[in-house]
Design an enzyme around this catalytic site. Sequence first.
Site, PDB file in Angstrom:
ATOM      1  N   PHE A 103       3.106   4.331  -2.665  1.00 30.45           N
ATOM      2  CA  PHE A 103       2.772   5.298  -3.727  1.00 30.45           C
ATOM      3  C   PHE A 103       2.631   4.615  -5.086  1.00 30.45           C
ATOM      4  O   PHE A 103       1.822   5.016  -5.925  1.00 30.45           O
ATOM      5  CB  PHE A 103       3.849   6.382  -3.787  1.00 30.45           C
ATOM      6  CG  PHE A 103       3.653   7.363  -4.903  1.00 30.45           C
ATOM      7  CD1 PHE A 103       4.525   7.408  -5.987  1.00 30.45           C
ATOM      8  CD2 PHE A 103       2.556   8.230  -4.898  1.00 30.45           C
ATOM      9  CE1 PHE A 103       4.315   8.292  -7.040  1.00 30.45           C
ATOM     10  CE2 PHE A 103       2.335   9.120  -5.940  1.00 30.45           C
ATOM     11  CZ  PHE A 103       3.227   9.150  -7.016  1.00 30.45           C
ATOM     12  N   HIS A 105       0.847  -1.215   0.000  1.00 23.38           N
ATOM     13  CA  HIS A 105       0.000   0.000   0.000  1.00 23.38           C
ATOM     14  C   HIS A 105       0.867   1.244   0.000  1.00 23.38           C
ATOM     15  O   HIS A 105       0.813   2.077   0.896  1.00 23.38           O
ATOM     16  CB  HIS A 105      -0.930  -0.026   1.220  1.00 23.38           C
ATOM     17  CG  HIS A 105      -2.012  -1.038   1.096  1.00 23.38           C
ATOM     18  ND1 HIS A 105      -1.956  -2.282   1.716  1.00 23.38           N
ATOM     19  CD2 HIS A 105      -3.159  -1.039   0.376  1.00 23.38           C
ATOM     20  CE1 HIS A 105      -3.036  -2.976   1.412  1.00 23.38           C
ATOM     21  NE2 HIS A 105      -3.786  -2.255   0.610  1.00 23.38           N
ATOM     22  N   GLN A 133      -5.193 -16.924  -4.535  1.00 21.89           N
ATOM     23  CA  GLN A 133      -5.476 -16.052  -5.695  1.00 21.89           C
ATOM     24  C   GLN A 133      -6.628 -16.606  -6.542  1.00 21.89           C
ATOM     25  O   GLN A 133      -7.465 -15.851  -7.021  1.00 21.89           O
ATOM     26  CB  GLN A 133      -4.222 -15.866  -6.532  1.00 21.89           C
ATOM     27  CG  GLN A 133      -4.237 -14.627  -7.389  1.00 21.89           C
ATOM     28  CD  GLN A 133      -4.399 -13.319  -6.624  1.00 21.89           C
ATOM     29  OE1 GLN A 133      -4.659 -13.265  -5.421  1.00 21.89           O
ATOM     30  NE2 GLN A 133      -4.259 -12.228  -7.325  1.00 21.89           N
ATOM     31  N   HIS A 135       1.342   1.676  -5.656  1.00 22.05           N
ATOM     32  CA  HIS A 135      -0.027   1.136  -5.691  1.00 22.05           C
ATOM     33  C   HIS A 135      -1.004   2.276  -5.997  1.00 22.05           C
ATOM     34  O   HIS A 135      -1.900   2.138  -6.838  1.00 22.05           O
ATOM     35  CB  HIS A 135      -0.377   0.482  -4.347  1.00 22.05           C
ATOM     36  CG  HIS A 135      -1.839   0.170  -4.179  1.00 22.05           C
ATOM     37  ND1 HIS A 135      -2.507  -0.744  -4.970  1.00 22.05           N
ATOM     38  CD2 HIS A 135      -2.770   0.683  -3.322  1.00 22.05           C
ATOM     39  CE1 HIS A 135      -3.791  -0.806  -4.594  1.00 22.05           C
ATOM     40  NE2 HIS A 135      -3.972   0.062  -3.603  1.00 22.05           N
TER      41      HIS A 135
HETATM   42  C1  LUO Z   1      -8.822  -7.439  -1.791  1.00 21.71           C
HETATM   43  C2  LUO Z   1      -7.684  -6.766  -1.007  1.00 21.71           C
HETATM   44  C3  LUO Z   1      -7.954  -6.275   0.260  1.00 21.71           C
HETATM   45  C4  LUO Z   1      -6.923  -5.653   0.967  1.00 21.71           C
HETATM   46  C5  LUO Z   1      -5.681  -5.547   0.407  1.00 21.71           C
HETATM   47  C6  LUO Z   1      -5.436  -6.021  -0.864  1.00 21.71           C
HETATM   48  C7  LUO Z   1      -6.446  -6.638  -1.556  1.00 21.71           C
HETATM   49  N1  LUO Z   1      -6.147  -7.107  -2.848  1.00 21.71           N
HETATM   50  C8  LUO Z   1      -5.969  -8.390  -3.222  1.00 21.71           C
HETATM   51  N2  LUO Z   1      -6.074  -9.542  -2.467  1.00 21.71           N
HETATM   52  N3  LUO Z   1      -5.959  -6.267  -3.897  1.00 21.71           N
HETATM   53  C9  LUO Z   1      -5.623  -6.995  -4.965  1.00 21.71           C
HETATM   54  C10 LUO Z   1      -5.608  -8.353  -4.556  1.00 21.71           C
HETATM   55  C11 LUO Z   1      -5.315  -9.557  -5.211  1.00 21.71           C
HETATM   56  O1  LUO Z   1      -4.991  -9.632  -6.416  1.00 21.71           O
HETATM   57  N4  LUO Z   1      -5.396 -10.694  -4.469  1.00 21.71           N
HETATM   58  C12 LUO Z   1      -5.760 -10.689  -3.152  1.00 21.71           C
HETATM   59  N5  LUO Z   1      -5.761 -11.909  -2.658  1.00 21.71           N
HETATM   60  C13 LUO Z   1      -6.072 -12.448  -1.407  1.00 21.71           C
HETATM   61  C14 LUO Z   1      -5.003 -12.206  -0.425  1.00 21.71           C
HETATM   62  C15 LUO Z   1      -7.459 -12.124  -0.886  1.00 21.71           C
HETATM   63  O2  LUO Z   1      -8.272 -12.966  -0.939  1.00 21.71           O
HETATM   64  N6  LUO Z   1      -7.682 -10.876  -0.426  1.00 21.71           N
HETATM   65  C16 LUO Z   1      -8.907 -10.475   0.113  1.00 21.71           C
HETATM   66  C17 LUO Z   1     -10.137 -11.008  -0.286  1.00 21.71           C
HETATM   67  C18 LUO Z   1     -11.330 -10.507   0.258  1.00 21.71           C
HETATM   68  C19 LUO Z   1     -11.259  -9.503   1.219  1.00 21.71           C
HETATM   69  O3  LUO Z   1     -12.376  -8.984   1.785  1.00 21.71           O
HETATM   70  C20 LUO Z   1     -13.600  -9.481   1.360  1.00 21.71           C
HETATM   71  C21 LUO Z   1     -10.022  -8.959   1.592  1.00 21.71           C
HETATM   72  C22 LUO Z   1      -8.859  -9.458   1.045  1.00 21.71           C
HETATM   73 ZN    ZN Z   2      -5.762   0.250  -2.413  1.00 22.94          ZN
END
Ligand code: LUO
Ligand code: ZN
Length: 497
Positions: free
Chosen positions: A245, A243, A444, A247
Amino acid sequence: MTTKIIHFTVNGRLEQAEFGAECSAADVKDLFRAAAEAGPHHILKLYNTNGGVVNISPQLEANTRDSHYRLEVVASDLKGVGMPSEIDKMECRLSHLESKVIEGVGKTPDIICDLHSQVESFKKKLESVAHLSWMGLFREDADQHLAKFSPKPGAPQLSMEEEHQLVHTKFLNMSSLQVTEEVRELLKSPIFDNWQWEEAEMLVLLQVMFTDLEFLTALHIELAILQNFLFEVYRHYNSIPFHNFRHCFCVTQMMYGLIWLTELRSKLSSADLLIMLTSALCHDLDHPGYNNVYQINAQTDLALRYNDISPLENHHCAMAFRILSKPECNILKNLTVDQYKHIRGGMIKCILATDMARHNEILNRFKVIQPVFDFGNKEHKEVLMKIMVKVSDISNEARPMAVAEPWLDCLLQEFFNQSDTEKLQGLPVTPFMDRDKVSKPSSQTNFIRFVLLPLFSELTKLFPCLEQHILEPVRHALEYYSELERASRDTGGVDEP
Ligand code: LUO
Ligand code: ZN
């Protein structure tokens, strides 16, 4: 005579090289050198989609736009900040020679003085091109980005203030230069490679986005104020693995691309477009690298201040308006009170909407209105703007694999930092953040299947042209990670996280 076509990006633009089987290795190297506008002393490095360096030769495997190579121009001596070591060594040898001659004849001969002035003028010439960093002289890629978080012992580290000052100087030096038409066009596309650009260049590209959407004329924004605003936003992102700059730049660049691809300029006002772009830019301001679950469980100041209600997103938004409250950064200062209220209200809604805990609430609302969407309906537009910021925020997998995959490594590094801390503090640990439990492929594939595809599909129903630009690449990414998942299951090995 069969010709081979090689697709590759260089300096942020997509190129293709064509050559016949009879071409020599030297000819092929010259072809790439010319495309990169590199001089005879520059080093060329060609990376494949897995990030491996491949040899530039007639034996290069033909590829496609989607599996394009990445050409790096590494200036043999201009790497790093300040004067290259060759110049320093030359000066040192010259001074040593001068002291020897003075011992012998008692004075400095003219020839030594001439050599000193030649070295000085050469140093000035080098300094004058240092700001043309986007010619590929100061490129940072994902490995260098991640390497920042494990600095080499003894390597000279600039302080954060020195780093910021250097970026500020480079940004203002470069901002008057014209960005090439190719970079301008690529900037509107999801295949834009963020890893090709250093921070000062990303600031220039952000300025280009605000300019090319005509915000300065439509909303009476002065260029100097915009530059101060962009630099203050840059200064308030933290140096953490995900998280950061870069991003922020990615999310803003994706938002910029979506605005052009969906032709929203003809459907929304400049104020609404500004809300979306500026929300994307500010949506993770001062992110600490620990998510809301941690903030609430650890009862941090942010959780206490915001009563456990989206503490991070409230903080990001408050930081944005704290920056905007500085007169020298206030890009909204020439607007009417009503315009200001509209933009402030829109940014608050869009930034708070990036809390993934509200993902289903917002997506379900959009699913209801999408079939009857009405650009004249205020609430419909507000939900669409939230969806656009959400899509941009989690859109890494819509980019070419070579650009997207390093982001997952950065994200997992940040998640693992958090879960390590939670274990030390005896706090609950989220399974998909636990380095002992998570597998990169399966986390993923779930994310793409259950979060990305439903969200991107719904937006594509409203803008069918997005099918090829963001939906197809995400489907490919799902195939890629599913394949990795099958392979790791078949080998029974533990996935490399
Ligand atoms: C979704 C998310 C939340 C917080 C920080 C980053 C992300 N991101 C991702 N998470 N942003 C992009 C991506 C990505 O390509 N993959 C993932 N993957 C995993 C770790 C994941 O499932 N993250 C996730 C899924 C749902 C959620 O809340 C419903 C929060 C994180
Ligand atoms: Zn963001």
